[in-house]
Design a protein around this motif. Structure first.
Motif, PDB file in Angstrom:
ATOM      1  N   ASP A 288       3.356   5.843  44.609  1.00  0.00           N
ATOM      2  CA  ASP A 288       2.105   6.130  43.899  1.00  0.00           C
ATOM      3  C   ASP A 288       0.894   5.589  44.660  1.00  0.00           C
ATOM      4  O   ASP A 288      -0.158   6.226  44.695  1.00  0.00           O
ATOM      5  CB  ASP A 288       2.139   5.529  42.491  1.00  0.00           C
ATOM      6  N   VAL A 289       1.039   4.402  45.261  1.00  0.00           N
ATOM      7  CA  VAL A 289      -0.070   3.816  46.009  1.00  0.00           C
ATOM      8  C   VAL A 289      -0.376   4.654  47.252  1.00  0.00           C
ATOM      9  O   VAL A 289      -1.545   4.936  47.563  1.00  0.00           O
ATOM     10  CB  VAL A 289       0.242   2.358  46.390  1.00  0.00           C
ATOM     11  N   ILE A 290       0.648   5.069  47.968  1.00  0.00           N
ATOM     12  CA  ILE A 290       0.439   5.903  49.159  1.00  0.00           C
ATOM     13  C   ILE A 290      -0.242   7.219  48.774  1.00  0.00           C
ATOM     14  O   ILE A 290      -1.201   7.653  49.421  1.00  0.00           O
ATOM     15  CB  ILE A 290       1.783   6.154  49.870  1.00  0.00           C
ATOM     16  N   ALA A 291       0.219   7.846  47.715  1.00  0.00           N
ATOM     17  CA  ALA A 291      -0.382   9.108  47.264  1.00  0.00           C
ATOM     18  C   ALA A 291      -1.824   8.905  46.813  1.00  0.00           C
ATOM     19  O   ALA A 291      -2.671   9.805  46.985  1.00  0.00           O
ATOM     20  CB  ALA A 291       0.451   9.696  46.131  1.00  0.00           C
ATOM     21  N   HIS A 292      -2.120   7.760  46.254  1.00  0.00           N
ATOM     22  CA  HIS A 292      -3.463   7.432  45.778  1.00  0.00           C
ATOM     23  C   HIS A 292      -4.489   7.583  46.902  1.00  0.00           C
ATOM     24  O   HIS A 292      -5.597   8.094  46.687  1.00  0.00           O
ATOM     25  CB  HIS A 292      -3.445   5.991  45.253  1.00  0.00           C
ATOM     26  N   PHE A 293      -4.122   7.138  48.107  1.00  0.00           N
ATOM     27  CA  PHE A 293      -5.022   7.260  49.250  1.00  0.00           C
ATOM     28  C   PHE A 293      -4.933   8.633  49.911  1.00  0.00           C
ATOM     29  O   PHE A 293      -5.951   9.220  50.280  1.00  0.00           O
ATOM     30  CB  PHE A 293      -4.713   6.165  50.275  1.00  0.00           C
ATOM     31  N   ARG A 294      -3.729   9.137  50.066  1.00  0.00           N
ATOM     32  CA  ARG A 294      -3.577  10.422  50.759  1.00  0.00           C
ATOM     33  C   ARG A 294      -4.238  11.564  49.992  1.00  0.00           C
ATOM     34  O   ARG A 294      -4.682  12.540  50.596  1.00  0.00           O
ATOM     35  CB  ARG A 294      -2.099  10.702  51.019  1.00  0.00           C
ATOM     36  N   ASP A 295      -4.308  11.444  48.684  1.00  0.00           N
ATOM     37  CA  ASP A 295      -5.003  12.457  47.889  1.00  0.00           C
ATOM     38  C   ASP A 295      -6.492  12.505  48.223  1.00  0.00           C
ATOM     39  O   ASP A 295      -7.165  13.503  47.934  1.00  0.00           O
ATOM     40  CB  ASP A 295      -4.822  12.181  46.395  1.00  0.00           C
ATOM     41  N   GLN A 296      -7.016  11.437  48.808  1.00  0.00           N
ATOM     42  CA  GLN A 296      -8.409  11.371  49.243  1.00  0.00           C
ATOM     43  C   GLN A 296      -8.521  11.553  50.762  1.00  0.00           C
ATOM     44  O   GLN A 296      -9.553  11.217  51.357  1.00  0.00           O
ATOM     45  CB  GLN A 296      -9.022  10.017  48.856  1.00  0.00           C
ATOM     46  N   ASP A 297      -7.471  12.073  51.392  1.00  0.00           N
ATOM     47  CA  ASP A 297      -7.450  12.333  52.837  1.00  0.00           C
ATOM     48  C   ASP A 297      -7.569  11.065  53.676  1.00  0.00           C
ATOM     49  O   ASP A 297      -8.070  11.101  54.802  1.00  0.00           O
ATOM     50  CB  ASP A 297      -8.552  13.327  53.235  1.00  0.00           C
ATOM     51  N   ILE A 298      -7.111   9.951  53.139  1.00  0.00           N
ATOM     52  CA  ILE A 298      -7.036   8.695  53.884  1.00  0.00           C
ATOM     53  C   ILE A 298      -5.572   8.424  54.198  1.00  0.00           C
ATOM     54  O   ILE A 298      -4.721   8.451  53.299  1.00  0.00           O
ATOM     55  CB  ILE A 298      -7.645   7.532  53.075  1.00  0.00           C
ATOM     56  N   TRP A 299      -5.288   8.161  55.492  1.00  0.00           N
ATOM     57  CA  TRP A 299      -3.898   7.923  55.866  1.00  0.00           C
ATOM     58  C   TRP A 299      -3.381   6.659  55.188  1.00  0.00           C
ATOM     59  O   TRP A 299      -4.053   5.630  55.155  1.00  0.00           O
ATOM     60  CB  TRP A 299      -3.755   7.754  57.387  1.00  0.00           C
ATOM     61  N   ALA A 300      -2.168   6.752  54.674  1.00  0.00           N
ATOM     62  CA  ALA A 300      -1.507   5.581  54.087  1.00  0.00           C
ATOM     63  C   ALA A 300      -0.014   5.722  54.308  1.00  0.00           C
ATOM     64  O   ALA A 300       0.529   6.837  54.300  1.00  0.00           O
ATOM     65  CB  ALA A 300      -1.820   5.451  52.603  1.00  0.00           C
ATOM     66  N   GLY A 301       0.651   4.598  54.504  1.00  0.00           N
ATOM     67  CA  GLY A 301       2.088   4.629  54.694  1.00  0.00           C
ATOM     68  C   GLY A 301       2.684   3.238  54.646  1.00  0.00           C
ATOM     69  O   GLY A 301       1.980   2.228  54.770  1.00  0.00           O
ATOM     70  N   ALA A 302       3.993   3.180  54.458  1.00  0.00           N
ATOM     71  CA  ALA A 302       4.721   1.910  54.459  1.00  0.00           C
ATOM     72  C   ALA A 302       4.902   1.463  55.903  1.00  0.00           C
ATOM     73  O   ALA A 302       5.466   2.198  56.723  1.00  0.00           O
ATOM     74  CB  ALA A 302       6.069   2.079  53.778  1.00  0.00           C
ATOM     75  N   ILE A 303       4.418   0.264  56.222  1.00  0.00           N
ATOM     76  CA  ILE A 303       4.476  -0.210  57.609  1.00  0.00           C
ATOM     77  C   ILE A 303       5.231  -1.532  57.742  1.00  0.00           C
ATOM     78  O   ILE A 303       5.180  -2.162  58.798  1.00  0.00           O
ATOM     79  CB  ILE A 303       3.076  -0.360  58.206  1.00  0.00           C
ATOM     80  N   GLY A 304       5.933  -1.941  56.701  1.00  0.00           N
ATOM     81  CA  GLY A 304       6.654  -3.200  56.812  1.00  0.00           C
ATOM     82  C   GLY A 304       7.200  -3.678  55.492  1.00  0.00           C
ATOM     83  O   GLY A 304       7.079  -2.996  54.460  1.00  0.00           O
TER      84      GLY A 304
END
Length: 339
Positions: A285-301
């Motif tokens: 949900d957190v990753i989608a929260h940013f990607r829905d605004q065209d900001i890259w987000a992903g799990a990095i660790g």
């Protein structure tokens, strides 16, 4: 060396591309090591994590009848202010705003302290501050001016408010470490500053400012920091020490913009970038929260028990720092029975 030449040199620098090479670079990077200066001030002032305001976070946290008052400031490298005074003024508003957002808050107002040799030099700094103030909708409400200084200098302070708090002290073993960084930009020579805001419309910038407060208020995130001068690596080390945990950065999970070496991206100061420690069930949900605004987000660790900060890939694992053996910020958590 002028800005264009120095910027070209930075871009052409040989950035390591092996795990061992990247780890060695991070252990000696000036931006990463620069955060250690915090220890000197806190030690002299007798501060620890339980001191008023909770030093070590992106902002001081002060409570009042309305919730949380957030207070922070930034001072800027003199060479940066001299080399790019307009952009330094812009950053005076922008980086302070990021500190407020990182805590789940909303900016209220900024004040500034400007030194310059004459009015003409100060005007460029002030023009940049005014442009950012207009773009982000954060008023400049006062400050200090000295137009008879030997060189240009800038410091900016900010206040904000939050209903719920995202802190540097609440990352927990088992959490997923998420990065959210706006890739829509370019480097601003001659420093490792990734600027994704200057060409963005103001309404988009102000909409993006709501992303962190809404995460906090909806209970999706309890811990994190904005990515600052130490880049992803330095910011992860601060977060790990403040929370008393270990963090392993997955280099294959961190995506850099097209054409940017991963090693450089790890020490880049982005105009919009945050590290968030999130429980596994809320990560998507957190990753989608940013990607829905065209900001890259992903799990990095991942966050685990322990005290090391490390980098990993399919080729191996390298420890960068052990904050239990060698404190990074030097902000010990004082036991409440001793307070």
């Amino acid at each position: 060396m002028d800005d264009a030449v120095e910027g070209a040199v930075m871009s052409a620098r040989h950035w390591p591309d092996t795990l061992a090479g990247i780890a060695n670079m991070l252990r000696s990077d000036p931006g990463v090591l620069g955060k250690r200066d915090i220890e000197t001030s806190c030690s002299k002032l007798g501060l620890n994590q339980n001191s008023e305001g909770r030093p070590g976070d992106d902002c001081a946290i002060l409570t009042d009848q309305s919730g949380f008052l957030l207070f922070a400031m930034e001072g800027f490298i003199n060479a940066f202010v001299e080399a790019d005074p307009w952009f330094a003024g812009w950053c005076g508003v922008m980086v302070n705003m990021s500190d407020i957002l990182a805590m789940g808050g909303r900016p209220v107002a900024v004040t500034d302290a400007v030194w310059a040799a004459d009015p003409a030099k100060a005007e460029l700094i002030l023009d940049g501050m005014r442009a950012a103030s207009d773009a982000y909708g954060i008023p400049i409400v006062g400050g200090h001016t000295n137009l008879r200084a030997g060189q240009s200098q800038l410091a900016v302070s900010i206040i904000g408010r939050a209903k719920n708090i995202i802190t540097s002290f609440d990352a927990r073993p088992g959490d997923v470490l998420i990065a959210a960084i706006d890739h829509r930009g370019e480097y601003r020579a001659p420093f490792n500053n990734w600027q994704a805001a200057l060409s963005a419309p103001g309404d988009r910038l102000r909409r993006d400012m709501e992303l962190l407060p809404s995460l906090s208020e909806n209970g999706l995130c309890r811990a994190g920091k904005d990515i600052s001068q130490g880049g992803v690596a330095g910011t992860a080390t601060m977060l790990a020490e403040c929370s008393g945990v270990a963090i392993d950065l997955d280099l294959e999970g961190l995506e850099a913009p097209d054409g940017v070496p991963l090693a450089r991206w790890l020490v880049t100061f982005p105009s919009f970038g945050f590290l968030l420690s999130v429980s596994v069930d809320k990560a998507a949900d957190v990753i989608a929260h940013f990607r829905d605004q065209d900001i890259w987000a992903g799990a990095i660790g991942n966050v685990a028990e322990g005290s090391t900060v490390s980098v990993s890939s399919s080729t191996g694992h390298e420890v960068l720092w052990d904050h239990a053996r060698n404190p990074y910020l030097g902000l010990p958590k004082k036991e409440m029975s001793d307070a």
